[in-house]
Design a protein around this motif. Sequence first.
Motif, PDB file in Angstrom:
ATOM      1  N   LEU A 135       0.844  -1.186   0.000  1.00 25.09           N
ATOM      2  CA  LEU A 135       0.000   0.000   0.000  1.00 25.09           C
ATOM      3  C   LEU A 135       0.879   1.235   0.000  1.00 25.09           C
ATOM      4  O   LEU A 135       2.020   1.198   0.440  1.00 25.09           O
ATOM      5  CB  LEU A 135      -0.904   0.037   1.242  1.00 25.09           C
ATOM      6  CG  LEU A 135      -1.647  -1.249   1.605  1.00 25.09           C
ATOM      7  CD1 LEU A 135      -2.395  -1.058   2.918  1.00 25.09           C
ATOM      8  CD2 LEU A 135      -2.601  -1.644   0.511  1.00 25.09           C
ATOM      9  N   GLY A 136       0.361   2.351  -0.479  1.00 26.04           N
ATOM     10  CA  GLY A 136       1.137   3.574  -0.400  1.00 26.04           C
ATOM     11  C   GLY A 136       0.570   4.688  -1.224  1.00 26.04           C
ATOM     12  O   GLY A 136      -0.396   4.512  -1.967  1.00 26.04           O
ATOM     13  N   PRO A 181       1.247   8.730  -9.355  1.00 26.75           N
ATOM     14  CA  PRO A 181       0.483   9.027  -8.155  1.00 26.75           C
ATOM     15  C   PRO A 181      -0.695   8.094  -8.000  1.00 26.75           C
ATOM     16  O   PRO A 181      -1.197   7.516  -8.947  1.00 26.75           O
ATOM     17  CB  PRO A 181       0.013  10.467  -8.398  1.00 26.75           C
ATOM     18  CG  PRO A 181      -0.057  10.581  -9.875  1.00 26.75           C
ATOM     19  CD  PRO A 181       1.075   9.743 -10.399  1.00 26.75           C
ATOM     20  N   GLY A 182      -1.155   7.973  -6.757  1.00 27.17           N
ATOM     21  CA  GLY A 182      -2.369   7.214  -6.500  1.00 27.17           C
ATOM     22  C   GLY A 182      -2.170   6.163  -5.437  1.00 27.17           C
ATOM     23  O   GLY A 182      -1.065   5.770  -5.117  1.00 27.17           O
ATOM     24  N   PHE A 183      -3.270   5.718  -4.851  1.00 28.02           N
ATOM     25  CA  PHE A 183      -3.224   4.659  -3.855  1.00 28.02           C
ATOM     26  C   PHE A 183      -3.091   3.341  -4.579  1.00 28.02           C
ATOM     27  O   PHE A 183      -3.690   3.142  -5.621  1.00 28.02           O
ATOM     28  CB  PHE A 183      -4.531   4.665  -3.053  1.00 28.02           C
ATOM     29  CG  PHE A 183      -4.432   3.937  -1.762  1.00 28.02           C
ATOM     30  CD1 PHE A 183      -4.568   2.561  -1.716  1.00 28.02           C
ATOM     31  CD2 PHE A 183      -4.211   4.619  -0.593  1.00 28.02           C
ATOM     32  CE1 PHE A 183      -4.484   1.890  -0.530  1.00 28.02           C
ATOM     33  CE2 PHE A 183      -4.130   3.939   0.607  1.00 28.02           C
ATOM     34  CZ  PHE A 183      -4.264   2.573   0.641  1.00 28.02           C
ATOM     35  N   LEU A 184      -2.276   2.448  -4.051  1.00 31.94           N
ATOM     36  CA  LEU A 184      -2.069   1.207  -4.795  1.00 31.94           C
ATOM     37  C   LEU A 184      -2.253  -0.015  -3.936  1.00 31.94           C
ATOM     38  O   LEU A 184      -2.106   0.009  -2.732  1.00 31.94           O
ATOM     39  CB  LEU A 184      -0.659   1.152  -5.385  1.00 31.94           C
ATOM     40  CG  LEU A 184       0.491   0.837  -4.415  1.00 31.94           C
ATOM     41  CD1 LEU A 184       1.446  -0.127  -5.094  1.00 31.94           C
ATOM     42  CD2 LEU A 184       1.220   2.095  -4.044  1.00 31.94           C
ATOM     43  N   PHE A 185      -2.610  -1.084  -4.591  1.00 36.27           N
ATOM     44  CA  PHE A 185      -2.543  -2.419  -4.027  1.00 36.27           C
ATOM     45  C   PHE A 185      -1.607  -3.190  -4.936  1.00 36.27           C
ATOM     46  O   PHE A 185      -2.023  -3.774  -5.921  1.00 36.27           O
ATOM     47  CB  PHE A 185      -3.920  -3.082  -4.014  1.00 36.27           C
ATOM     48  CG  PHE A 185      -4.892  -2.433  -3.106  1.00 36.27           C
ATOM     49  CD1 PHE A 185      -4.732  -2.532  -1.741  1.00 36.27           C
ATOM     50  CD2 PHE A 185      -5.951  -1.712  -3.602  1.00 36.27           C
ATOM     51  CE1 PHE A 185      -5.634  -1.947  -0.889  1.00 36.27           C
ATOM     52  CE2 PHE A 185      -6.860  -1.124  -2.758  1.00 36.27           C
ATOM     53  CZ  PHE A 185      -6.707  -1.238  -1.391  1.00 36.27           C
ATOM     54  N   ALA A 239     -10.475  -6.973  -1.329  1.00 42.35           N
ATOM     55  CA  ALA A 239     -10.759  -5.546  -1.337  1.00 42.35           C
ATOM     56  C   ALA A 239     -11.629  -5.225  -0.135  1.00 42.35           C
ATOM     57  O   ALA A 239     -12.443  -6.033   0.299  1.00 42.35           O
ATOM     58  CB  ALA A 239     -11.466  -5.171  -2.633  1.00 42.35           C
ATOM     59  N   THR A 240     -11.443  -4.038   0.397  1.00 45.36           N
ATOM     60  CA  THR A 240     -12.198  -3.662   1.589  1.00 45.36           C
ATOM     61  C   THR A 240     -13.697  -3.791   1.370  1.00 45.36           C
ATOM     62  O   THR A 240     -14.438  -4.232   2.253  1.00 45.36           O
ATOM     63  CB  THR A 240     -11.842  -2.222   1.992  1.00 45.36           C
ATOM     64  OG1 THR A 240     -10.456  -2.163   2.348  1.00 45.36           O
ATOM     65  CG2 THR A 240     -12.662  -1.770   3.196  1.00 45.36           C
ATOM     66  N   THR A 241     -14.169  -3.423   0.196  1.00 43.44           N
ATOM     67  CA  THR A 241     -15.611  -3.480  -0.044  1.00 43.44           C
ATOM     68  C   THR A 241     -16.169  -4.887   0.104  1.00 43.44           C
ATOM     69  O   THR A 241     -17.323  -5.060   0.503  1.00 43.44           O
ATOM     70  CB  THR A 241     -15.955  -2.938  -1.446  1.00 43.44           C
ATOM     71  OG1 THR A 241     -15.158  -3.609  -2.425  1.00 43.44           O
ATOM     72  CG2 THR A 241     -15.699  -1.451  -1.524  1.00 43.44           C
ATOM     73  N   LEU A 283      -7.391   0.602   3.635  1.00 43.00           N
ATOM     74  CA  LEU A 283      -6.443  -0.323   4.256  1.00 43.00           C
ATOM     75  C   LEU A 283      -7.130  -1.380   5.113  1.00 43.00           C
ATOM     76  O   LEU A 283      -6.490  -2.345   5.549  1.00 43.00           O
ATOM     77  CB  LEU A 283      -5.384   0.432   5.063  1.00 43.00           C
ATOM     78  CG  LEU A 283      -5.776   1.256   6.295  1.00 43.00           C
ATOM     79  CD1 LEU A 283      -6.002   0.396   7.517  1.00 43.00           C
ATOM     80  CD2 LEU A 283      -4.670   2.275   6.579  1.00 43.00           C
ATOM     81  N   ILE A 284      -8.432  -1.219   5.360  1.00 40.62           N
ATOM     82  CA  ILE A 284      -9.137  -2.165   6.228  1.00 40.62           C
ATOM     83  C   ILE A 284      -9.066  -3.583   5.668  1.00 40.62           C
ATOM     84  O   ILE A 284      -8.735  -4.534   6.389  1.00 40.62           O
ATOM     85  CB  ILE A 284     -10.601  -1.733   6.424  1.00 40.62           C
ATOM     86  CG1 ILE A 284     -10.656  -0.509   7.340  1.00 40.62           C
ATOM     87  CG2 ILE A 284     -11.438  -2.869   7.010  1.00 40.62           C
ATOM     88  CD1 ILE A 284     -12.047   0.093   7.470  1.00 40.62           C
TER      89      ILE A 284
END
Length: 436
Positions: free
Chosen positions: A190-191, A199-203, A216-218, A313-314
């Motif tokens: 994550l980062g 740029p951007g949130f990643l998995f 995935a959190t959802t 991140l959950i």
Amino acid sequence: MLIRFEASNYRSIAEGVELSMVAVDRDREAAREVPHLGESLLTLAAVYGPNASGKSNIVGALAWLRDAVEDSLRFWEDGIPLEPFVFGTGPEETSEFVIEATIDGVRFEYVVELDANQIRYEGLFHYPEKKRRRIFEREGLELKLQRGLGALSGTRELLTDRTLALSVARRFDVPLVANFAREILRIQVLGQTLVNGSPGFLFGGRRPRSRRGGRATTLWFDKPDDDQPSLFSSVEEDGKWPTLNRREQALALLRLADLGIEDVVIDEQEVVYSSSGDTRTQRRLRLVHRSGGSATPIEFSAESEGTRTWFRLIGPVLTALQSGSMVIFDELDASLHPTLSAELLRVFRSPVTNPHGAQLIFTSHDTSLLNHLNRDEVWLTEKRLDGSTRLGALAEFAGERVRKSQNLENAYLHGRFGALPQVDQTEFLRALGLIG
């Protein structure tokens, strides 16, 4: 659990660096004893240092190896996506990665040496009864297997100059290899910046893919499973934790952040596209906020970056806690309030919330988190004169043992451990004409 990781000739890493999860101070809850190893392993490691000193490249090297195991068989036909150290002889030298981990109490070691064109050497070893034994070893295309592992002989037929033997061998479902490969692939990254700098949130690594972040959190909210056992095996006053389904576990972690969020709503809405007039059904995610006596669902896109980061991140965190796997978080402090970052550290440190030894490795600039870390959980990066990254353990800084009782934040900010930006305003003031 990860024991140690080494990398050389990767991005700003020239000479080999080593990140170790072996505890110096063993008498605390974050240090988990591994009987057959004779050591205790940490559930936390933090990497600190100035900008451009190579912090992200340390965790990026581990993420690269994780991606390599998954991708080499399918995506490396035209070349190995390796980024060697650009100065000196780096482009002509091979890169090397070494990872040691324990699986079911047994120590495993994996080594790979390669360049952009081919894999020069690769080996997987384990230590049953503390003696090192080869599982497989390859030089070029010559592959040697441990006696009794004939089921892996088909690996030779699929092996190429640019395919990791581990990527191939894991598909034959031989437990000795498959379990190790699975441990590597369960690493979640994550980062705030992708490994390639976008740029951007990643998995995950080079490109974002939802499976890289585990569930995935959802999914934890969208598909509750009433038979899912609790993550936690510790006891309360009544003797045991109540069994929680996935949705309840995810809500508990969401509410832990005290963001005023009571619930999560995932439903469908009809969207009319102005260009075509078509109407389509689209999934919608909203977080329910309680204010006074009323509850209001708010679109996820309207939430603050900190709230969105915590929500995202959950899933990865719960997946790691459930399976005892690893989460890598680059720039933990970029979108999380220090209080939330500290809470995340507590979750990974405590045997109550982390009963299976999940590990969190992260980079940060937030010195306040040093108050929540032990001396053996902190690593420091510095940029050498040749542009390469130096990684050192704070617990043994400059060959001198750091006292267990030392105030780490105060010592760090006062330059006791180096790894601080060297700020000189002379050139800037001269450019402004303020000095001669």
